[in-house]
Design an enzyme around this catalytic site. Structure first.
Site, short mmCIF file in Angstrom:
data_model
loop_
_atom_site.label_atom_id
_atom_site.label_comp_id
_atom_site.label_asym_id
_atom_site.label_seq_id
_atom_site.Cartn_x
_atom_site.Cartn_y
_atom_site.Cartn_z
N ARG A 168 43.22 49.18 -39.63
CA ARG A 168 42.05 49.50 -38.81
C ARG A 168 41.27 50.69 -39.40
O ARG A 168 40.04 50.70 -39.39
CB ARG A 168 42.48 49.81 -37.38
CG ARG A 168 41.31 50.03 -36.43
CD ARG A 168 41.75 49.97 -34.98
NE ARG A 168 40.61 49.98 -34.09
CZ ARG A 168 40.36 50.93 -33.19
NH1 ARG A 168 41.19 51.96 -33.07
NH2 ARG A 168 39.31 50.87 -32.42
N HIS B 24 37.29 50.84 -40.24
CA HIS B 24 36.39 51.86 -39.66
C HIS B 24 35.81 52.77 -40.73
O HIS B 24 34.77 53.40 -40.51
CB HIS B 24 37.12 52.65 -38.57
CG HIS B 24 37.26 51.87 -37.30
ND1 HIS B 24 37.22 52.45 -36.05
CD2 HIS B 24 37.41 50.54 -37.08
CE1 HIS B 24 37.35 51.52 -35.12
NE2 HIS B 24 37.48 50.34 -35.73
N GLY C 21 29.74 52.66 -45.83
CA GLY C 21 30.55 52.07 -46.90
C GLY C 21 31.95 52.66 -46.97
O GLY C 21 32.27 53.64 -46.30
N ASN D 124 36.61 55.59 -32.05
CA ASN D 124 37.68 56.29 -32.79
C ASN D 124 38.46 57.29 -31.95
O ASN D 124 39.65 57.50 -32.14
CB ASN D 124 37.08 57.03 -34.00
CG ASN D 124 36.57 56.07 -35.06
OD1 ASN D 124 36.95 54.89 -35.07
ND2 ASN D 124 35.72 56.56 -35.94
N PRO E 274 32.15 47.83 -33.88
CA PRO E 274 32.13 46.92 -32.73
C PRO E 274 33.09 47.38 -31.63
O PRO E 274 34.09 48.04 -31.90
CB PRO E 274 32.58 45.59 -33.32
CG PRO E 274 33.36 45.95 -34.54
CD PRO E 274 32.79 47.23 -35.06
N HIS F 226 43.97 41.44 -35.75
CA HIS F 226 44.52 41.69 -34.41
C HIS F 226 45.80 40.89 -34.17
O HIS F 226 46.27 40.83 -33.05
CB HIS F 226 43.47 41.39 -33.34
CG HIS F 226 42.35 42.39 -33.30
ND1 HIS F 226 41.30 42.31 -32.42
CD2 HIS F 226 42.13 43.51 -34.03
CE1 HIS F 226 40.46 43.33 -32.63
NE2 HIS F 226 40.94 44.07 -33.60
C1 HEM Z 1 35.43 41.80 -34.46
C2 HEM Z 1 35.19 42.97 -33.95
C3 HEM Z 1 36.28 43.93 -33.58
C4 HEM Z 1 36.40 44.57 -32.40
C5 HEM Z 1 35.46 44.48 -31.21
C6 HEM Z 1 37.60 45.37 -32.47
C7 HEM Z 1 38.04 46.20 -31.46
C8 HEM Z 1 39.28 46.79 -31.43
C9 HEM Z 1 39.80 47.53 -30.31
C10 HEM Z 1 39.04 47.86 -29.04
C11 HEM Z 1 41.07 47.88 -30.61
C12 HEM Z 1 42.03 48.68 -29.74
C13 HEM Z 1 41.80 50.15 -29.97
C14 HEM Z 1 42.46 51.00 -28.90
O1 HEM Z 1 42.65 50.52 -27.79
O2 HEM Z 1 42.77 52.17 -29.18
C15 HEM Z 1 41.36 47.37 -31.92
C16 HEM Z 1 42.55 47.51 -32.57
C17 HEM Z 1 42.78 47.09 -33.86
N1 HEM Z 1 41.85 46.55 -34.72
FE1 HEM Z 1 40.04 45.83 -34.20
N2 HEM Z 1 38.19 45.19 -33.68
C18 HEM Z 1 37.42 44.32 -34.40
C19 HEM Z 1 37.64 43.94 -35.71
C20 HEM Z 1 38.68 44.39 -36.48
C21 HEM Z 1 38.79 44.20 -37.91
C22 HEM Z 1 37.73 43.52 -38.77
C23 HEM Z 1 39.95 44.77 -38.30
C24 HEM Z 1 40.55 44.88 -39.66
C25 HEM Z 1 40.36 44.01 -40.62
C26 HEM Z 1 40.59 45.28 -37.11
C27 HEM Z 1 41.84 45.84 -37.07
C28 HEM Z 1 42.44 46.32 -35.92
C29 HEM Z 1 43.85 46.68 -35.83
C30 HEM Z 1 44.89 46.51 -36.92
C31 HEM Z 1 44.05 47.17 -34.54
C32 HEM Z 1 45.35 47.74 -33.96
C33 HEM Z 1 45.38 49.25 -34.18
C34 HEM Z 1 46.52 49.95 -33.48
O3 HEM Z 1 47.64 49.43 -33.40
O4 HEM Z 1 46.28 51.07 -33.01
N3 HEM Z 1 39.78 45.06 -36.04
N4 HEM Z 1 40.25 46.71 -32.41
#
Ligand code: HEM
Ligand SMILES: *[C@@H]1O[C@H](CO)[C@@H](O)[C@H](O)[C@H]1NC(C)=O
Ligand SMILES: *[C@@H]1O[C@H](CO)[C@@H](O)[C@H](O)[C@H]1NC(C)=O
Length: 344
Positions: free
Chosen positions: A69, A73, A79, A101, A170, A200
């Site tokens: 993640r 970010h 970039g 963040n 996003p 995810h």
């Molecule tokens: C498509 C749009 C996306 C949205 C709206 C989104 C949103 C989120 C949100 C809200 C969380 C939870 C954060 C929290 O509650 O603290 C999350 C976690 C995560 N996101 Fe996304 N995300 C997106 C795309 C991506 C992409 C492209 C990646 C990486 C290639 C990614 C990797 C992750 C990972 C690995 C987690 C888990 C992090 C953890 O365990 O703390 N996400 N994301």
């Protein structure tokens, strides 16, 4: 004569400005990244990163998710230039307090650990942006995901942007069209978006980010694909309805195999059990004809998912900050620009 050269000059200036604005986000040209950038200057960098990531993931598999993640970010804000890693100082406002963040983005200590190992082997050579990119690939691989070669040669920015971090990242409560446009803005396609969302399949989300989904504020999405009662009641016991209570309580994004990088995320979406509203929208949004087909494809074809995920990760890693190649540096400490570090 004077007039026409003035005109020429201003057209040139316009082109330069237009091009530099375009190239910071669209990388129309191939970014100057190569697989062997460190082959002679730091031949063991990939091994060092791998070794530290093995320890980190062994001690807690969540560390894999945190680093993946972190990479995303970083790349979505001016970039992949390590800007996300920078701490606030009197002269620099970092990105760590951006809405997506704050109290959410983690993994900085893992990057610090890798950086200090790399610095002791080859001081001043490997950028923090490259370290995050390599570490993200290793993270995916170490929890069962695909392997791909990582082009390197990024430079670290000397600036960060809280504004862009607030604007470009996003959010869980955003509609599909808006999320799609944020990916297109980065030069990433709908296919890239659906494949990258497959990240995810590991990691956790905080109650704050799925509360409205489990207490019915997203009627339309929930109506089209209702969550199963069992899952819903489990989530509600972790995440109370009242805002402010249990906000930071976490739940796995993929409850079937939370620590394994596989395609179960997509299978879960097909049952309506996507944790975030933004996840479920990929399958259930009325605007998501194309995304739904992709979800169905990846749900039945794990190899196609792995292949596309690897391609899309390279593409996301290719979002370069053109300025950082001209004015960037290789930070000694990923949290601060070099000019702030006095002890040499
Ligand atoms: C498509 C749009 C996306 C949205 C709206 C989104 C949103 C989120 C949100 C809200 C969380 C939870 C954060 C929290 O509650 O603290 C999350 C976690 C995560 N996101 Fe996304 N995300 C997106 C795309 C991506 C992409 C492209 C990646 C990486 C290639 C990614 C990797 C992750 C990972 C690995 C987690 C888990 C992090 C953890 O365990 O703390 N996400 N994301
Ligand atoms: C956080 O979740 C745990 C269970 O995972 C639950 O026992 C606890 O009550 C929750 N916290 C709040 C404030 O609801
Ligand atoms: C990413 O950049 C590398 C190096 O410039 C290039 O070879 C590769 O084709 C690019 N890949 C994608 C998917 O954009």
């Amino acid at each position: 004569m004077a007039l026409s050269s003035l005109k020429f000059f201003s057209i040139l200036q316009f082109l330069i400005i237009a091009f530099s604005m375009l190239s910071t986000r669209l990388n129309a040209d191939d970014p100057p990244l190569t697989l062997d950038y460190y082959a002679s200057s730091c031949p063991f960098v990939f091994d060092i990163v791998r070794r530290v990531m093995e320890c980190e993931v062994l001690s807690d598999p969540r560390n894999a998710a945190l680093v993946v993640r972190l990479h995303m970010h970083d790349c979505f804000v001016q970039g992949c230039d390590g800007s996300v890693l920078m701490d606030d100082t009197v002269t620099l406002k970092g990105e760590k307090k951006a809405s997506q963040n704050l109290q959410s983005l983690k993994g900085f200590r893992t990057i610090d650990r890798i950086k200090s190992m790399v610095e002791s082997e080859c001081p001043g050579i490997v950028s923090c942006a490259d370290i995050v990119t390599i570490a993200a690939r290793d993270a995916v691989m170490l929890v069962g995901g695909p392997y791909w070669d990582v082009p390197v040669g990024r430079k670290d920015a000397r600036t960060a942007s809280l504004e862009l971090a607030n604007a470009n990242l996003p959010a869980a409560d955003e509609g599909l069209p808006s999320i799609v446009s944020k990916f297109l803005y980065q030069g990433l396609s709908v296919t890239d978006m659906v494949a990258l969302s497959g990240a995810h399949t590991i990691g956790m989300a905080r109650c704050q980010n799925f509360r409205s989904r489990i207490y019915g504020d997203f009627e339309s999405t929930s109506d089209r694909s209702p969550m199963s009662e069992i899952y819903l009641s489990r989530l509600r016991s972790t995440c109370p309805a009242a805002p402010g209570s249990g906000d930071n309580n976490v739940s796995a994004l993929d409850y079937v195999t939370p620590n394994l990088f596989d395609n179960s995320y997509y299978q879960i979406l097909m049952t309506g059990d996507g944790l975030l509203n933004s996840d479920q929208e990929l399958y259930s949004s009325i605007f998501g004809v194309e995304t739904k087909q992709l979800v169905q494809c990846y749900a039945v074809d794990p190899l196609e998912f792995f292949k596309q995920f690897a391609d899309s990760m390279v593409k996301m890693g290719n979002i370069t900050n053109a300025d950082s190649f001209a004015t960037g540096e290789v930070r000694r400490n990923c949290r601060f620009v070099n000019s702030l570090i006095r002890s040499e």
